[in-house]
Motif scaffolding. Structure first.
Motif, PDB file in Angstrom:
ATOM      1  N   GLN A 129      -0.726  -5.085 -47.056  1.00 17.52           N
ATOM      2  CA  GLN A 129      -1.420  -6.337 -46.736  1.00 17.52           C
ATOM      3  C   GLN A 129      -0.444  -7.506 -46.675  1.00 17.52           C
ATOM      4  OE1 GLN A 129      -4.975  -6.799 -46.087  1.00 17.52           O
ATOM      5  NE2 GLN A 129      -3.973  -8.598 -45.233  1.00 17.52           N
ATOM      6  N   ARG A 130       0.568  -7.506 -47.544  1.00 16.61           N
ATOM      7  CA  ARG A 130       1.555  -8.590 -47.495  1.00 16.61           C
ATOM      8  C   ARG A 130       2.368  -8.536 -46.205  1.00 16.61           C
ATOM      9  NH1 ARG A 130       1.980  -7.514 -53.162  1.00 16.61           N
ATOM     10  NH2 ARG A 130       3.878  -6.272 -52.905  1.00 16.61           N
ATOM     11  N   VAL A 131       2.672  -7.327 -45.736  1.00 19.17           N
ATOM     12  CA  VAL A 131       3.355  -7.194 -44.444  1.00 19.17           C
ATOM     13  C   VAL A 131       2.504  -7.798 -43.336  1.00 19.17           C
ATOM     14  CG1 VAL A 131       4.133  -5.547 -42.707  1.00 19.17           C
ATOM     15  CG2 VAL A 131       4.750  -5.202 -45.097  1.00 19.17           C
ATOM     16  N   LEU A 132       1.206  -7.464 -43.327  1.00 20.26           N
ATOM     17  CA  LEU A 132       0.311  -8.027 -42.320  1.00 20.26           C
ATOM     18  C   LEU A 132       0.319  -9.549 -42.380  1.00 20.26           C
ATOM     19  CD1 LEU A 132      -2.890  -5.787 -42.561  1.00 20.26           C
ATOM     20  CD2 LEU A 132      -1.152  -5.729 -40.788  1.00 20.26           C
ATOM     21  N   ASP A 133       0.170 -10.096 -43.587  1.00 17.72           N
ATOM     22  CA  ASP A 133       0.060 -11.543 -43.729  1.00 17.72           C
ATOM     23  C   ASP A 133       1.352 -12.256 -43.351  1.00 17.72           C
ATOM     24  OD1 ASP A 133      -2.548 -11.250 -44.565  1.00 17.72           O
ATOM     25  OD2 ASP A 133      -2.031 -11.228 -46.700  1.00 17.72           O
ATOM     26  N   SER A 134       2.485 -11.552 -43.445  1.00 15.18           N
ATOM     27  CA  SER A 134       3.759 -12.171 -43.069  1.00 15.18           C
ATOM     28  C   SER A 134       3.923 -12.277 -41.558  1.00 15.18           C
ATOM     29  CB  SER A 134       4.919 -11.369 -43.661  1.00 15.18           C
ATOM     30  OG  SER A 134       5.066 -10.107 -43.004  1.00 15.18           O
ATOM     31  N   MET A 135       3.112 -11.562 -40.800  1.00 18.61           N
ATOM     32  CA  MET A 135       3.210 -11.558 -39.339  1.00 18.61           C
ATOM     33  C   MET A 135       2.326 -12.687 -38.792  1.00 18.61           C
ATOM     34  SD  MET A 135       2.985  -7.386 -38.949  1.00 18.61           S
ATOM     35  CE  MET A 135       3.249  -7.343 -37.182  1.00 18.61           C
ATOM     36  N   VAL A 136       2.771 -13.928 -39.016  1.00 14.43           N
ATOM     37  CA  VAL A 136       1.915 -15.079 -38.719  1.00 14.43           C
ATOM     38  C   VAL A 136       1.767 -15.332 -37.223  1.00 14.43           C
ATOM     39  CG1 VAL A 136       2.352 -16.193 -40.921  1.00 14.43           C
ATOM     40  CG2 VAL A 136       3.901 -16.628 -39.003  1.00 14.43           C
ATOM     41  N   GLY A 137       2.698 -14.876 -36.412  1.00 15.51           N
ATOM     42  CA  GLY A 137       2.633 -15.174 -34.984  1.00 15.51           C
ATOM     43  C   GLY A 137       2.025 -14.082 -34.133  1.00 15.51           C
ATOM     44  N   ALA A 138       1.617 -12.973 -34.771  1.00 16.26           N
ATOM     45  CA  ALA A 138       1.090 -11.833 -34.011  1.00 16.26           C
ATOM     46  C   ALA A 138      -0.151 -11.294 -34.697  1.00 16.26           C
ATOM     47  CB  ALA A 138       2.144 -10.731 -33.892  1.00 16.26           C
ATOM     48  N   PRO A 139      -1.240 -11.064 -33.955  1.00 16.82           N
ATOM     49  CA  PRO A 139      -2.401 -10.393 -34.546  1.00 16.82           C
ATOM     50  C   PRO A 139      -2.008  -8.987 -34.974  1.00 16.82           C
ATOM     51  CG  PRO A 139      -2.934 -11.366 -32.411  1.00 16.82           C
ATOM     52  CD  PRO A 139      -1.453 -11.398 -32.538  1.00 16.82           C
ATOM     53  N   ALA A 140      -2.384  -8.606 -36.198  1.00 17.87           N
ATOM     54  CA  ALA A 140      -1.991  -7.295 -36.717  1.00 17.87           C
ATOM     55  C   ALA A 140      -3.126  -6.707 -37.539  1.00 17.87           C
ATOM     56  CB  ALA A 140      -0.728  -7.412 -37.569  1.00 17.87           C
ATOM     57  N   PHE A 141      -3.252  -5.378 -37.457  1.00 14.73           N
ATOM     58  CA  PHE A 141      -4.360  -4.667 -38.087  1.00 14.73           C
ATOM     59  C   PHE A 141      -3.857  -3.355 -38.675  1.00 14.73           C
ATOM     60  CE2 PHE A 141      -5.718  -6.930 -34.317  1.00 14.73           C
ATOM     61  CZ  PHE A 141      -6.854  -7.618 -34.707  1.00 14.73           C
ATOM     62  N   ILE A 142      -4.598  -2.847 -39.664  1.00 11.02           N
ATOM     63  CA  ILE A 142      -4.451  -1.466 -40.110  1.00 11.02           C
ATOM     64  C   ILE A 142      -5.756  -0.747 -39.764  1.00 11.02           C
ATOM     65  CG2 ILE A 142      -4.047   0.112 -42.030  1.00 11.02           C
ATOM     66  CD1 ILE A 142      -1.653  -1.663 -41.380  1.00 11.02           C
ATOM     67  N   LEU A 143      -5.645   0.358 -39.035  1.00 14.61           N
ATOM     68  CA  LEU A 143      -6.813   1.131 -38.627  1.00 14.61           C
ATOM     69  C   LEU A 143      -6.641   2.582 -39.045  1.00 14.61           C
ATOM     70  CD1 LEU A 143      -6.118  -1.025 -36.048  1.00 14.61           C
ATOM     71  CD2 LEU A 143      -8.345  -0.163 -35.369  1.00 14.61           C
ATOM     72  N   ASN A 144      -7.734   3.335 -38.954  1.00 19.90           N
ATOM     73  CA  ASN A 144      -7.662   4.780 -39.135  1.00 19.90           C
ATOM     74  C   ASN A 144      -8.148   5.467 -37.868  1.00 19.90           C
ATOM     75  OD1 ASN A 144     -10.501   4.636 -39.184  1.00 19.90           O
ATOM     76  ND2 ASN A 144     -10.611   4.780 -41.417  1.00 19.90           N
ATOM     77  N   GLY A 145      -8.193   6.804 -37.889  1.00 16.90           N
ATOM     78  CA  GLY A 145      -8.549   7.547 -36.688  1.00 16.90           C
ATOM     79  C   GLY A 145      -9.984   7.379 -36.247  1.00 16.90           C
ATOM     80  N   ARG A 146     -10.856   6.883 -37.121  1.00 13.53           N
ATOM     81  CA  ARG A 146     -12.242   6.611 -36.735  1.00 13.53           C
ATOM     82  C   ARG A 146     -12.390   5.276 -36.023  1.00 13.53           C
ATOM     83  NH1 ARG A 146     -12.817   8.497 -42.013  1.00 13.53           N
ATOM     84  NH2 ARG A 146     -12.970   6.375 -42.800  1.00 13.53           N
ATOM     85  N   GLY A 147     -11.316   4.473 -36.004  1.00 12.69           N
ATOM     86  CA  GLY A 147     -11.414   3.137 -35.427  1.00 12.69           C
ATOM     87  C   GLY A 147     -11.883   2.091 -36.412  1.00 12.69           C
ATOM     88  N   ASP A 148     -11.938   2.425 -37.724  1.00 12.82           N
ATOM     89  CA  ASP A 148     -12.258   1.428 -38.735  1.00 12.82           C
ATOM     90  C   ASP A 148     -11.104   0.436 -38.863  1.00 12.82           C
ATOM     91  OD1 ASP A 148     -14.636   2.744 -39.402  1.00 12.82           O
ATOM     92  OD2 ASP A 148     -13.662   3.941 -40.972  1.00 12.82           O
ATOM     93  N   ILE A 149     -11.415  -0.845 -38.910  1.00 11.91           N
ATOM     94  CA  ILE A 149     -10.405  -1.861 -39.195  1.00 11.91           C
ATOM     95  C   ILE A 149     -10.355  -2.015 -40.704  1.00 11.91           C
ATOM     96  CG2 ILE A 149      -9.658  -4.225 -38.818  1.00 11.91           C
ATOM     97  CD1 ILE A 149     -11.304  -4.266 -36.258  1.00 11.91           C
ATOM     98  N   LEU A 150      -9.324  -1.458 -41.325  1.00  8.98           N
ATOM     99  CA  LEU A 150      -9.207  -1.441 -42.777  1.00  8.98           C
ATOM    100  C   LEU A 150      -8.616  -2.732 -43.321  1.00  8.98           C
ATOM    101  CD1 LEU A 150      -7.827   2.198 -43.150  1.00  8.98           C
ATOM    102  CD2 LEU A 150     -10.209   1.443 -43.266  1.00  8.98           C
TER     103      LEU A 150
END
Length: 319
Positions: A129-150
């Motif tokens: 989550q900290r990696v995601l939050d550090s990417m301030v200039g790019a939309p970023a997500f963690i997903l799984n194979g079902r397409g859930d946005i985790l």
């Protein structure tokens, strides 16, 4: 070996389901290839009743006996060698995603373990989550194979605000694509997005037909969406790791966003999805505007805690 509390014939049922998937998958792949494309004479002419290749023709092209291929298409996956799989892949012109899917199905057909009906809930590690939050200039997500946005960063949640509008958690891309009336406006290339979404779900199902959340999702979509049913019946699979997504955001309008996906090695089944914009492009201007809107919009959902303990009594078990 099945456990002592497993119902009778559990392993037989597992193999039967995978064998049905093998039969339908190989049948749809055969129907795509004509004898002319394969360099074979089209015996039967206009009286030919088979769309695509006959089983005997696949066997000929793969260098195996007709009897062996027929058994294989019926799901008898015992002792299938790499060379046989390679021959069938060449005969049916399978791409890498289709070849991997066939291997997954063959592996499943030979399983002797009871099904894992409901896997443990997936958690996002705080460092991720900290990696995601550090990417301030790019939309970023963690997903799984079902397409859930985790998980997502602030700009990601702003970009996918229409997806997050569904109160169901976690938000799910496939459910949004096929069940939300706003999806065809949000995804400017909705038809391609729909095809890709189903192909990814099909590949995930090949890896584990007994993921309860996945089968529940597929059942829901099959019941409620004719568009989904039609695409699901095609048995198409795809690895969708890079490309360009064409969106229409309700706040900032059109965006043409190249994307990349990266598997998380320490978290099997999870991957990082990032969108970027060409520098000095209208899309970059729109992302900048969206970032300002997100910073001032307190209604955007914050990330869910990723390290909270599971509530008492909520452990999920096999049915």
């Amino acid at each position: 070996m099945a456990g002592s509390n497993d119902p009778p014939n559990t392993n037989r049922e597992i193999r039967g389901d995978f064998r049905a998937e093998i039969r339908e998958f190989l049948g749809t792949r055969r129907s795509r290839v004509t004898p002319e494309q394969a360099g074979l004479p089209a015996y039967g002419g206009t009286r030919r009743q088979v769309t695509g290749l006959r089983r005997e023709e696949v066997a000929l092209l793969a260098g195996i006996s007709s009897e062996y291929y027929i058994r294989l298409e019926r799901g008898n996956a015992t002792g299938v060698s790499e060379s046989v799989i390679d021959g069938i892949a060449r005969a049916l012109r399978l791409d890498e995603a289709e070849r991997i899917h066939l291997l997954d199905l063959l592996r499943g057909a030979g399983t002797t373990r009871p099904p894992r009906r409901r896997p443990a809930r997936q958690r996002i590690r705080p460092t991720v989550q900290r990696v995601l939050d550090s990417m301030v200039g790019a939309p970023a997500f963690i997903l799984n194979g079902r397409g859930d946005i985790l998980a997502a960063n602030l700009l990601g949640r702003a970009l996918f605000a229409p997806v997050y509008a569904d109160p169901a958690r976690p938000p799910n891309n496939a459910r949004f694509i096929f069940l939300d009336p706003h999806a065809t406006e949000f995804f400017r290339d909705w038809d391609q997005v729909a095809n890709d979404g189903v192909a990814m779900l099909r590949a995930s199902a090949g890896r584990d037909l007994y993921d309860r959340r996945l089968t529940d999702l597929i059942g829901e979509l099959s019941t409620r969406s004719e568009e989904f049913r039609h695409r699901w019946a095609a048995h198409n699979v795809r690895m969708h790791t890079t490309g360009v997504k064409l969106l229409h955001h309700p706040v900032v309008g059109h965006l043409d966003l190249p994307f990349e996906t990266f598997p998380l090695g320490a978290d099997p089944g999870q991957f990082l999805l990032t969108y970027t914009a060409e520098p000095a492009s209208p899309t970059q201007d729109a992302l900048n505007l969206l970032a300002g809107w997100a910073a001032n919009n307190h209604d955007i959902e914050p990330p869910a805690p990723s390290d909270e303990p599971e509530p008492a009594g909520s452990a999920e078990t096999a049915d």
